[in-house]
Structure formats: C-alpha cells, structure tokens
Design an enzyme around this catalytic site. Structure first.
Site, mmCIF file in Angstrom:
data_model
loop_
_atom_site.group_PDB
_atom_site.id
_atom_site.type_symbol
_atom_site.label_atom_id
_atom_site.label_comp_id
_atom_site.label_asym_id
_atom_site.label_seq_id
_atom_site.Cartn_x
_atom_site.Cartn_y
_atom_site.Cartn_z
ATOM 1 N N ALA A 42 0.944 -1.013 -0.122
ATOM 2 C CA ALA A 42 0.165 -0.171 0.367
ATOM 3 C C ALA A 42 0.649 1.405 0.363
ATOM 4 O O ALA A 42 0.625 2.201 -0.250
ATOM 5 C CB ALA A 42 -1.016 0.446 1.246
ATOM 6 N N ILE A 45 2.771 1.840 -3.388
ATOM 7 C CA ILE A 45 1.560 2.244 -4.356
ATOM 8 C C ILE A 45 0.892 3.459 -4.220
ATOM 9 O O ILE A 45 0.831 4.150 -5.162
ATOM 10 C CB ILE A 45 -0.305 1.087 -4.798
ATOM 11 C CG1 ILE A 45 0.813 -0.485 -4.742
ATOM 12 C CG2 ILE A 45 -0.742 1.293 -4.863
ATOM 13 C CD1 ILE A 45 -0.547 -1.206 -5.347
ATOM 14 N N GLU A 46 0.890 3.594 -3.109
ATOM 15 C CA GLU A 46 0.106 5.500 -2.890
ATOM 16 C C GLU A 46 1.817 5.694 -2.701
ATOM 17 O O GLU A 46 1.684 7.362 -3.706
ATOM 18 C CB GLU A 46 -0.137 5.444 -0.806
ATOM 19 C CG GLU A 46 -1.035 6.517 -1.186
ATOM 20 C CD GLU A 46 -2.037 7.069 0.092
ATOM 21 O OE1 GLU A 46 -2.186 8.553 0.012
ATOM 22 O OE2 GLU A 46 -1.860 5.964 1.030
ATOM 23 N N THR A 47 2.543 6.101 -2.735
ATOM 24 C CA THR A 47 3.909 6.853 -3.102
ATOM 25 C C THR A 47 3.774 7.119 -4.311
ATOM 26 O O THR A 47 4.260 7.916 -4.791
ATOM 27 C CB THR A 47 4.933 6.371 -2.262
ATOM 28 O OG1 THR A 47 4.719 5.627 -0.799
ATOM 29 C CG2 THR A 47 6.238 7.023 -2.672
ATOM 30 N N SER A 50 1.124 9.335 -5.322
ATOM 31 C CA SER A 50 1.170 10.479 -4.981
ATOM 32 C C SER A 50 2.466 11.108 -5.373
ATOM 33 O O SER A 50 2.153 12.385 -5.844
ATOM 34 C CB SER A 50 1.609 10.284 -3.489
ATOM 35 O OG SER A 50 0.936 12.178 -3.452
#
Length: 121
Positions: A42, A45-47, A50
């Site tokens: 997670a 993926i978010e990093t 973003s």
C-alpha cells in the site's frame, strides 16, 4: 527522516506520466510469517501515485490521496520489488492512477489504484 528513507524506497523515475520506485525487501518489511507486509504494498502504490500526481498539479497545489485500493496477488519473501504507476486520468481537481508491483523476474505481486485530489496550499 521521511518514510521513503526510513523504509529504503528508491525513486527510479518520476514524471507526470510515469513513476517507478524500487525496494529491496528486508526483515524490516515483513510480517511475522516472513512475507512482505501488505501495508508495504500500500505504501509503495500510494507513494508512486502521489509522486506522479504531484508532478501534474499547479504550483500552488499539492495532490493528496482520497482513496486507495490494493490487491495482493502473490507473496514476496525476498528480493527486490518495483512499483510502476501511470495515470488513468488527470483532471483539473481529481486524478486517478494505477500501479503494479513486480518482483525482479517480472512476476506481478500486487496491483492498486489511487485517487487523488488537488489541494491549494
């Protein structure tokens, strides 16, 4: 120290159309059963999403995630994983990105999607 430094995440490429990060999996990244922790997927993926989204916003804005979906496809015990993220849509306020995590042999281990919104500083 930021999260990327703390976890040892390396930035390979960052543009408004593609982001690639890598991580050498160590015991620090594993859950008690010796597998890469799903939370690390997670974070990757978010990093990645973003970082890319922030390349595509106005100078007086930043992109902040408002939704994250992750599917864990295959357990990882060791080695290097790479996440690649690309935008599905870059709108004026909302962006949607998708990301794929792979082992160094190309095996897909996780996929995800992140929706982000532009916030004025």
């Amino acid at each position: 120290m930021n999260l990327l430094d703390y976890l040892g995440i390396q930035i390979e490429e960052t543009t408004a159309t593609q982001v690639r990060l890598s991580l050498v999996v160590t015991d620090q990244h594993k859950q008690p059963f010796g597998l890469l922790h799903g939370g690390i997927n997670a974070v990757l993926i978010e990093t990645a999403c973003s970082l890319g989204a922030n390349q595509a916003v106005a100078e007086d804005q930043f992109a902040a995630a408002i939704d994250l979906q992750v599917n864990h496809l295959k357990a990882v015990k060791q080695g290097t994983v790479t996440v690649e993220a690309v935008p599905d849509r870059i709108g004026g306020k909302i962006q949607t990105w998708q990301a794929t995590i792979r082992q160094s042999d190309g095996t897909k281990t996780a996929v995800g999607r992140c929706t982000l919104t532009a916030v004025t500083k």
